[in-house]
Design a protein around this motif. Sequence first.
Motif, short mmCIF file in Angstrom:
data_model
loop_
_atom_site.label_atom_id
_atom_site.label_comp_id
_atom_site.label_asym_id
_atom_site.label_seq_id
_atom_site.Cartn_x
_atom_site.Cartn_y
_atom_site.Cartn_z
N ASP A 162 31.49 35.77 51.57
CA ASP A 162 31.99 34.70 50.73
C ASP A 162 31.67 35.10 49.29
O ASP A 162 30.53 35.42 48.98
CB ASP A 162 31.26 33.40 51.09
CG ASP A 162 31.72 32.24 50.22
OD1 ASP A 162 32.50 31.42 50.71
OD2 ASP A 162 31.32 32.18 49.04
N TYR A 163 32.70 35.17 48.45
CA TYR A 163 32.48 35.48 47.05
C TYR A 163 32.91 34.27 46.24
O TYR A 163 34.09 33.99 46.10
CB TYR A 163 33.24 36.72 46.61
CG TYR A 163 32.83 37.18 45.22
CD1 TYR A 163 31.63 37.88 45.03
CD2 TYR A 163 33.61 36.89 44.11
CE1 TYR A 163 31.23 38.27 43.77
CE2 TYR A 163 33.20 37.29 42.84
CZ TYR A 163 32.01 37.97 42.68
OH TYR A 163 31.61 38.35 41.42
N MET A 164 31.96 33.53 45.78
CA MET A 164 32.22 32.30 45.00
C MET A 164 33.29 31.43 45.64
O MET A 164 34.28 31.09 45.02
CB MET A 164 32.60 32.67 43.58
CG MET A 164 31.44 33.32 42.85
SD MET A 164 31.89 33.81 41.20
CE MET A 164 31.93 32.27 40.33
N GLY A 165 33.09 31.11 46.91
CA GLY A 165 34.01 30.18 47.56
C GLY A 165 35.23 30.81 48.18
O GLY A 165 36.01 30.14 48.84
N GLN A 166 35.43 32.12 47.95
CA GLN A 166 36.60 32.76 48.54
C GLN A 166 36.15 33.60 49.74
O GLN A 166 35.15 34.31 49.68
CB GLN A 166 37.25 33.67 47.49
CG GLN A 166 38.54 34.29 47.96
CD GLN A 166 39.30 34.95 46.80
OE1 GLN A 166 38.79 35.04 45.68
NE2 GLN A 166 40.49 35.42 47.07
N ARG A 167 36.90 33.53 50.86
CA ARG A 167 36.52 34.33 52.03
C ARG A 167 36.98 35.76 51.81
O ARG A 167 38.15 36.01 51.49
CB ARG A 167 37.18 33.76 53.28
CG ARG A 167 36.60 32.39 53.62
CD ARG A 167 37.57 31.59 54.45
NE ARG A 167 37.56 32.02 55.83
CZ ARG A 167 38.55 31.81 56.68
NH1 ARG A 167 39.64 31.18 56.27
NH2 ARG A 167 38.47 32.21 57.93
N VAL A 168 36.06 36.70 51.97
CA VAL A 168 36.38 38.09 51.67
C VAL A 168 35.91 39.00 52.80
O VAL A 168 35.14 38.60 53.67
CB VAL A 168 35.70 38.56 50.36
CG1 VAL A 168 36.24 37.79 49.16
CG2 VAL A 168 34.17 38.40 50.43
N ALA A 169 36.41 40.24 52.76
CA ALA A 169 35.89 41.29 53.65
C ALA A 169 35.20 42.30 52.74
O ALA A 169 35.69 42.59 51.64
CB ALA A 169 37.03 41.96 54.40
N ASN B 200 39.96 32.97 40.02
CA ASN B 200 39.70 33.77 41.22
C ASN B 200 38.40 33.44 41.91
O ASN B 200 38.21 33.75 43.06
CB ASN B 200 39.66 35.28 40.87
CG ASN B 200 41.06 35.85 40.84
OD1 ASN B 200 42.02 35.13 40.64
ND2 ASN B 200 41.17 37.14 41.04
N THR B 201 37.46 32.83 41.16
CA THR B 201 36.17 32.58 41.80
C THR B 201 35.97 31.12 42.18
O THR B 201 35.44 30.82 43.23
CB THR B 201 35.02 33.06 40.90
OG1 THR B 201 35.32 32.70 39.56
CG2 THR B 201 34.89 34.56 40.96
N THR B 202 36.47 30.17 41.36
CA THR B 202 36.26 28.76 41.74
C THR B 202 37.44 28.25 42.56
O THR B 202 37.34 27.23 43.24
CB THR B 202 36.11 27.85 40.50
OG1 THR B 202 37.37 27.87 39.78
CG2 THR B 202 35.00 28.34 39.60
N LYS C 251 34.25 33.79 29.42
CA LYS C 251 34.65 35.14 29.05
C LYS C 251 34.41 36.08 30.24
O LYS C 251 33.36 36.02 30.88
CB LYS C 251 33.81 35.60 27.86
CG LYS C 251 34.23 36.97 27.35
CD LYS C 251 33.46 37.38 26.12
CE LYS C 251 33.91 38.80 25.77
NZ LYS C 251 33.38 39.28 24.53
N GLY C 252 35.41 36.91 30.54
CA GLY C 252 35.25 37.88 31.63
C GLY C 252 35.70 37.36 32.99
O GLY C 252 35.81 38.13 33.94
N ASP C 253 35.97 36.05 33.11
CA ASP C 253 36.45 35.52 34.39
C ASP C 253 37.83 36.09 34.71
O ASP C 253 38.63 36.34 33.81
CB ASP C 253 36.55 33.98 34.35
CG ASP C 253 35.17 33.33 34.42
OD1 ASP C 253 34.18 34.06 34.61
OD2 ASP C 253 35.09 32.09 34.28
N ILE C 254 38.08 36.26 36.00
CA ILE C 254 39.39 36.77 36.43
C ILE C 254 40.25 35.59 36.89
O ILE C 254 39.81 34.77 37.69
CB ILE C 254 39.23 37.76 37.61
CG1 ILE C 254 38.19 38.84 37.27
CG2 ILE C 254 40.56 38.39 37.98
CD1 ILE C 254 38.62 39.87 36.27
#
Length: 445
Positions: A209-216, A48-50, A27-30
């Motif tokens: 890094d946000y749950m495996g995703q490269r971010v700025a 979006n996170t895994t 619940k709440g995952d994007i």
Amino acid sequence: MSWAAGTQCVAKGDHRKAKPGELVYHKGDILTVVDTSTRKGYFKARHNTTGEEGLVNSTNVREREALRVDPGLSLMPWFHGNISGPEAVSKLQPPEDGLFLVRESVRHPGDYVLCVSVSGQVVHYRVIYQDNKLTIDNAEHFYNLIDMIEFYSENKGSIATTLLKPKQKHGAKSAELELSKSGWLLDITKLTLGENIGEGEFGAVYKGDYMGQRVAVKTIKCDVTAQAFLQETTVMTKLQHKNLVRLLGVILHKGLHIVTELMTKGNLVNFLRTRGRSVVNSVQLLRFALDVCEGMEYLESKKLVHRDLAARNVLVSDDSVAKVSDFGLTKDLKVSDSVKLPIKWTAPEALKKEKFSTKSDVWSYGVLLWEIFSYGRQPYPKMSLQEVKERVEGGYRMEAPEDCPAGVYSLMRICWEQEPRKRPTFHKLREKLEQEMQEMSKHSR
């Protein structure tokens, strides 16, 4: 339910016991829709996170809503501004341990007062502002009020009780609550910050890094600025386009962190300067020009004005797609301070009368085209800002960059029409650039 690919949605419940091919989520995952043509009632989505992909039952999700732009939305709903001590006391009635608010100090301008209800009394703590930090007891120091409230909500420190319940200012809404309800609030514990990749005017930008995703991650420490950026962020939640840098969400921790997709190849000026003619051919330059134009055509269709369009504000992705960044914030922060206007990119009417419009964005786009086709040179080479202002006002326009296709230079010139209404729309510019692209690929075969 007709979902388009790229739509972001929020899971309404848990789906842990997935059948083969289905996606596991909580619940709440994007989730982002990848493909809708799979089977009836289902679509393929990416978590979006895994980053995993699988089928999702469309009744289990709701679309991730854009935030309403609301002047009452506040990162500091407990901040009441300039009110007196007695007023603060009357607002903290009936007494309740840990009920609190922050006000500006009447006696010591520039300082603040934390007012806390405890055992039926209201205690006033003076918050002293010194050396760019805030402190109550000279033991704990904070960058800003948000940081301080966060600390005393978890630790009693030297005050009488931990802060339990904010007394909201009338008309203020908690940004944290609204962001979390609409699915834009991210979890600080899942973020790993990496190297600093840039210092903006308002704060630093880090790789992460946000749950495996490269971010700025753009971090904004000053609370007043953070509040203004909150408005930028609400604008960003409404916009989804392949040529705009995508917002992933916001983290509220010691200020504001704006998390976007990571654009690994940096900004367009540096990209072109460090590679040059031998690496980037004119078809690729035109591709960049089209990318930016499509992003701007989308903003134009949403009636949004960028105000600071320049190659430094265009970022390049891993697969060399150019995307416009820093849109939205420009409305509130730049204009009050016309000293900071980027003179070489700003249309004459915007410099003189602060008249910003899509047409002044088109002028800036002309300058950006010049930057692209000169491989990142500084516009109006060797001219001072004062000279640029006077000469452009008098009708001077830059020469074409070396080897620039005639068709592209004529587009620059129509972007620089003195009268805004004579300049083309981004829609028109895109059509012309596409024609140019066809011509060029014919000749380069």
